[in-house]
Design an enzyme around this catalytic site. Structure first.
Site, PDB file in Angstrom:
ATOM      1  N   SER A   1       0.799  -1.227   0.000  1.00 50.60           N
ATOM      2  CA  SER A   1       0.000   0.000   0.000  1.00 50.60           C
ATOM      3  C   SER A   1       0.832   1.276   0.000  1.00 50.60           C
ATOM      4  O   SER A   1       0.340   2.325  -0.406  1.00 50.60           O
ATOM      5  CB  SER A   1      -0.965   0.018   1.179  1.00 50.60           C
ATOM      6  OG  SER A   1      -0.289   0.223   2.388  1.00 50.60           O
TER       7      SER A   1
ATOM      8  N   LYS B   1       0.405   4.881   6.774  1.00 47.96           N
ATOM      9  CA  LYS B   1      -0.147   5.680   5.678  1.00 47.96           C
ATOM     10  C   LYS B   1       0.481   7.067   5.683  1.00 47.96           C
ATOM     11  O   LYS B   1       1.157   7.461   6.617  1.00 47.96           O
ATOM     12  CB  LYS B   1      -1.679   5.836   5.822  1.00 47.96           C
ATOM     13  CG  LYS B   1      -2.450   4.539   5.889  1.00 47.96           C
ATOM     14  CD  LYS B   1      -2.383   3.742   4.612  1.00 47.96           C
ATOM     15  CE  LYS B   1      -3.052   2.383   4.786  1.00 47.96           C
ATOM     16  NZ  LYS B   1      -2.652   1.427   3.801  1.00 47.96           N
TER      17      LYS B   1
END
Length: 164
Positions: A34, A81
């Site tokens: 990701s 993230k």
């Protein structure tokens, strides 16, 4: 005498070590794709990053910071993230239930760098700053990837409007 000395070292060392891990930071393995290409550019090799708890002790993060947080979908999972928008920012979403979101007070908008291969705010919405637990400072392993992680934000993911 040796056992007494060893016991004393453990008795002192353990609390000091745990305090450092809890307040300063620790090294963690980054799994998944990701955050490619910033982290794990080759799926077969995993990066290890230094996560600084100290850097976010007052929840002050900036756009572009890479952070570790408790997943809003699964409280037993930690995810990593990039902060795209802060409270008061208006962000253009990528498949969220509305096209634009104004990030509420006490929240931020986080996204993975590998668009389309990440579960992030485009799935679960703005994230409470209370879920953040560390800021990724540097890649520490493997040695050929040693580098500091810069707070950078791709131009196409900048918030539409930011508070003055």
């Amino acid at each position: 005498m040796f056992l007494k000395s060893m016991f004393k070292s453990i008795l002192i060392g353990l609390p000091v070590g745990l305090t450092l891990l809890d307040t300063v930071g620790y090294v963690a393995r980054v799994e998944g794709i990701s955050m490619q290409p910033a982290l794990n550019p080759e799926a077969k090799n995993m990066d290890y990053v230094f996560l600084s708890r100290w850097a976010i002790r007052d929840f002050s993060v900036k756009r572009g910071d890479v952070v570790s947080l408790v997943s809003p979908k699964d409280p037993n999972q930690k995810i990593i993230k990039r902060v795209v928008a802060l409270q008061g920012d208006v962000v253009s979403t990528l498949g969220y239930k509305t096209q634009y979101v104004k990030v509420p007070d006490g929240h931020c908008w986080v996204e993975g760098d590998h668009t389309g291969h990440t579960l992030d705010s485009n799935t679960f919405g703005p994230v409470s700053l209370g879920l953040l637990n560390a800021k990724a400072i540097a890649i520490v392993w493997p040695p050929d990837r040693w580098q500091q992680l810069e707070a950078k934000l791709p131009a196409h993911r900048r918030p539409i409007s930011m508070p003055v």
